[in-house]
Design an enzyme around this catalytic site. Structure first.
Site, short mmCIF file in Angstrom:
data_model
loop_
_atom_site.label_atom_id
_atom_site.label_comp_id
_atom_site.label_asym_id
_atom_site.label_seq_id
_atom_site.Cartn_x
_atom_site.Cartn_y
_atom_site.Cartn_z
N ASP A 49 3.40 -19.17 17.08
CA ASP A 49 2.12 -18.94 16.40
C ASP A 49 1.21 -20.15 16.49
O ASP A 49 -0.01 -20.01 16.59
CB ASP A 49 2.36 -18.58 14.93
CG ASP A 49 2.64 -17.10 14.77
OD1 ASP A 49 1.92 -16.29 15.38
OD2 ASP A 49 3.61 -16.75 14.07
N GLU A 104 2.72 -23.65 11.53
CA GLU A 104 2.29 -22.79 12.64
C GLU A 104 0.80 -22.45 12.56
O GLU A 104 0.30 -21.66 13.34
CB GLU A 104 3.16 -21.52 12.72
CG GLU A 104 3.38 -20.82 11.40
CD GLU A 104 4.44 -19.72 11.46
OE1 GLU A 104 4.84 -19.28 12.54
OE2 GLU A 104 4.86 -19.29 10.36
N HIS A 108 17.83 -2.40 21.62
CA HIS A 108 19.22 -2.38 21.16
C HIS A 108 20.21 -2.53 22.29
O HIS A 108 21.23 -3.21 22.17
CB HIS A 108 19.52 -1.08 20.41
CG HIS A 108 18.95 -1.08 19.05
ND1 HIS A 108 19.26 -2.04 18.12
CD2 HIS A 108 18.08 -0.26 18.44
CE1 HIS A 108 18.60 -1.80 17.01
NE2 HIS A 108 17.87 -0.72 17.18
N CYS A 132 11.31 -24.15 15.80
CA CYS A 132 12.00 -22.88 15.94
C CYS A 132 11.24 -21.90 16.82
O CYS A 132 11.57 -20.73 16.91
CB CYS A 132 12.31 -22.26 14.58
SG CYS A 132 10.83 -21.91 13.63
C1 PEP Z 1 6.89 -19.06 15.58
O1 PEP Z 1 5.77 -18.63 15.26
O2 PEP Z 1 7.08 -19.96 16.43
C2 PEP Z 1 8.09 -18.47 14.96
C3 PEP Z 1 9.29 -18.98 15.15
O3 PEP Z 1 7.92 -17.37 14.20
P1 PEP Z 1 7.72 -15.88 14.79
O4 PEP Z 1 7.94 -15.94 16.28
O5 PEP Z 1 8.73 -15.07 14.08
O6 PEP Z 1 6.32 -15.60 14.41
MG MG Z 2 5.49 -17.38 13.49
#
Ligand code: PEP
Ligand code: MG
Length: 596
Positions: free
Chosen positions: A464, A440, A198, A511
């Protein structure tokens, strides 16, 4: 002796909020709780239970009072953390388990609470997701408050900080930081905590430099010491010499200039010199982070992680809570879009009240979409909230951990069912809401040509994907040397996914953390990605990279990479290529004489 002084003067921690600051240390003396452990007589049991309940009530009242006293609107935005702490105080497990222990084991309240916390702590430690795991600290802040109230100890008065200081503490609870008058705080330094604690989140969003996780800060630093902290590199210098101060001031001037230069890119389009336009978006998990996303030039939210809604509570979020949260998200990011990822949680570990499984291998277990397909009511409630909020701005739905086509079909069938119920109830929503799949899992990437027919977009989650494709646990430091984003297998997988998607005519986003590293982002651009989503702070530097590059050169760089057969060859080639192409960005020298 000379060496010891030198070592003492420089300590290395985790750079949690960027910025270089020189200032006097204000040491928050933490009262170290020594817990009395006593056995009690049967006749004392109910008195002990009442003493415990009273300490809980006093703790609740204190949190309420702190919340009421926050006047600064910027700080007020973060006061929801106090609500999280109040929720922990109401947690059934915490209360019931402690009372049961007092009654069954005939021990005093402090000891019983300690035993309960040990159990909760073990459960938290097993959590894979770093952000969620960090929420364990909330449990500790709350327990410290209860202990103090049980023992009748006073709390630190940190409301009266004067001047402009660097706050040094073993740890800072959100209640601590929210109580401080932040105009007197130039920086934060703590022994524990990491980039997603935080204190880190708050200091980043308030633009206050912070170095956390120093381990020894409170033992080495005295109140009134002169400190230099670099919230980017994680360096802290105690009582620096004039020479060291000057070199940091020089670094600060340079960094400030570079930040200003980089921030100029925030408001510009992400377009290469030869006219290829991509979309740079932000990954966030709290609506409060939208201002930072916008400030750094995000063109929407590419990943809104929803796990936080389910945490620190004994019940599940209601449809109304989902709706209100996503509505604020949609309205605040308008006219841009936000992509909401449905619950990506691992088995039963994080949801109190859901303890049906005890998985030996949770990364391969009942997580994410698998959990949603099993607990369809939980999934439907979330979908209803998202759909209702879609009437208030542009939202997209993203399905996590898709491994094959059936999961998409099943999830979409449930979405249709939910849509029908809303139509029947005459509740408006975006009937054309787009649905995407996270790529992923290797099986999803290999069948991307099939999946692309079922969804409106892909979002590649490299965090992932790398873990599953290379069989490297993403949080295991013993195999971290094998976690290689530029592994030939990863490049081939991404290329294949992009080709499959583009053949069908759907866009591909990324992402995972990989997108936030400018060199990798350029490789991803060359691989043909359409959208990039990352932590907000990284957006301007990636934008700069794109705006100063040509798409064609990124493409030919990538083509070259496919000639190599190992990750280290590729990594080395990219590094050299970048150093030649952007020498001013790659070399960030450290002032001499500081590193030991
Ligand atoms: C990923 O796996 O790249 C992703 C964006 O999801 P998380 O990091 O939340 O598993
Ligand atoms: Mg992920």
């Amino acid at each position: 002796m000379a060496l010891q002084q030198q070592v003492k003067r420089f300590i290395q921690g985790i750079g949690a909020s960027p910025g270089i600051i020189i200032g006097k240390a204000y040491l928050v003396e933490r009262f170290k709780v020594r817990l009395p452990q006593k056995r009690i007589d049967p006749g004392q049991v109910e008195g002990e239970v009442n003493r415990f309940l009273k300490a809980i009530q006093v703790s609740r009242d204190q949190l309420m009072e702190i919340k009421e006293k926050i006047l600064d609107p910027e700080v007020r935005k973060h006061s929801f953390i106090l609500d999280v702490h109040s929720m922990i105080l109401n947690d059934e497990m915490l209360l019931q388990d402690t009372m049961d222990t007092i009654r069954k084991k005939k021990v005093n309240a402090e000891w019983a609470l300690d035993l309960t916390l040990e159990k909760l702590d073990t459960a938290f430690k097993a959590i894979e997701d770093e952000y969620l795991r960090e929420r364990r600290s909330d449990l500790h802040y709350v327990s410290e408050r209860i202990y103090r109230n049980l023992l009748g100890k006073k709390h630190d008065d940190i409301t009266k900080i004067k001047g402009k200081v660097i706050v040094v503490a073993h740890d800072l609870s959100p209640a601590d930081t929210l109580q401080m008058s932040l105009k007197h705080v130039a920086g934060f330094v703590t022994d524990i905590g990491g980039r997603v604690s935080h204190t880190a989140i708050l200091s980043r969003s308030l633009g206050i430099p912070a170095v956390l996780g120093l381990e020894v800060a409170t033992s080495l630093i005295n109140g009134g010491d002169l400190l230099i902290i670099d919230g980017e590199t994680g360096e802290v210098v105690i009582n620096p010499t004039e020479e060291v101060s000057q070199s940091f001031l020089e670094r600060k001037r340079r960094t400030k200039w570079m930040d200003r230069e980089i921030l100029k890119y925030a408001s510009l389009p992400a377009e290469t010199r030869d006219g290829v336009r991509v979309r740079l978006q932000a990954n966030i998990e709290m609506v409060e982070e939208i201002s930072s996303a916008k400030m750094h030039g995000a063109e929407g939210i590419g990943l809104y992680r929803t796990e936080i809604l389910y945490l620190n509570r004994k019940d599940l979020p209601t449809e109304e809570e989902h709706f209100q949260t996503y509505r604020r998200l949609a309205e605040n990011i308008h006219p841009a879009a936000a992509t909401i990822r449905t619950l990506d949680i691992g088995g039963d570990k994080f949801l109190s009240g859901y303890s049906k499984n005890n998985e030996l291998n949770p990364a391969l277990g009942l997580r994410a979409i698998r959990f949603s397909m099993k607990e369809t009511d939980i999934f439907k409630t979330q979908l209803k909230g998202i759909l209702r909020a879609s009437a208030h701005g542009k939202l997209r739905i993203l399905l996590p951990m898709i491994s094959g086509i059936e999961e998409i079909r099943q999830a979409k069938a449930i979405l249709e069912e939910v849509k029908k119920s809303l139509i029947k109830a005459k509740i408006s929503f975006d009937r054309e809401i787009e649905v995407g799949a996270m790529i992923e899992i290797p099986s999803a990437s290999v069948t991307a040509d099939l999946l692309a027919r079922e969804v409106d977009f892909f979002s590649i989650g490299t965090n992932d994907l790398i873990q599953y494709a290379l069989a490297v646990d993403r949080i295991n430091e013993h195999v971290s040397y094998l976690y290689e984003p530029l592994h030939p297998a990863i490049l081939r997988i991404i290329r294949g996914v992009v080709q499959s998607a583009h053949q069908i005519g759907i866009p591909v986003a990324i992402c995972g953390e990989m997108a936030a590293e400018p060199a990798y982002a350029l490789v991803l651009l060359g691989l043909g990605l359409d959208e990039f989503s990352m932590n907000p702070v990284s957006i301007p530097k990636v934008k700069k990279m794109f705006r100063t590059s040509r798409f064609e050169e990124a493409r030919s760089l990538v083509e070259h990479l496919f000639q190599f057969s190992t990750a280290s060859e590729i990594e080395c080639f990219v590094k050299n290529w970048m150093a030649e192409r952007f020498p001013e960005d790659v070399i960030e020298t450290y002032p001499e004489g500081i590193k030991t």
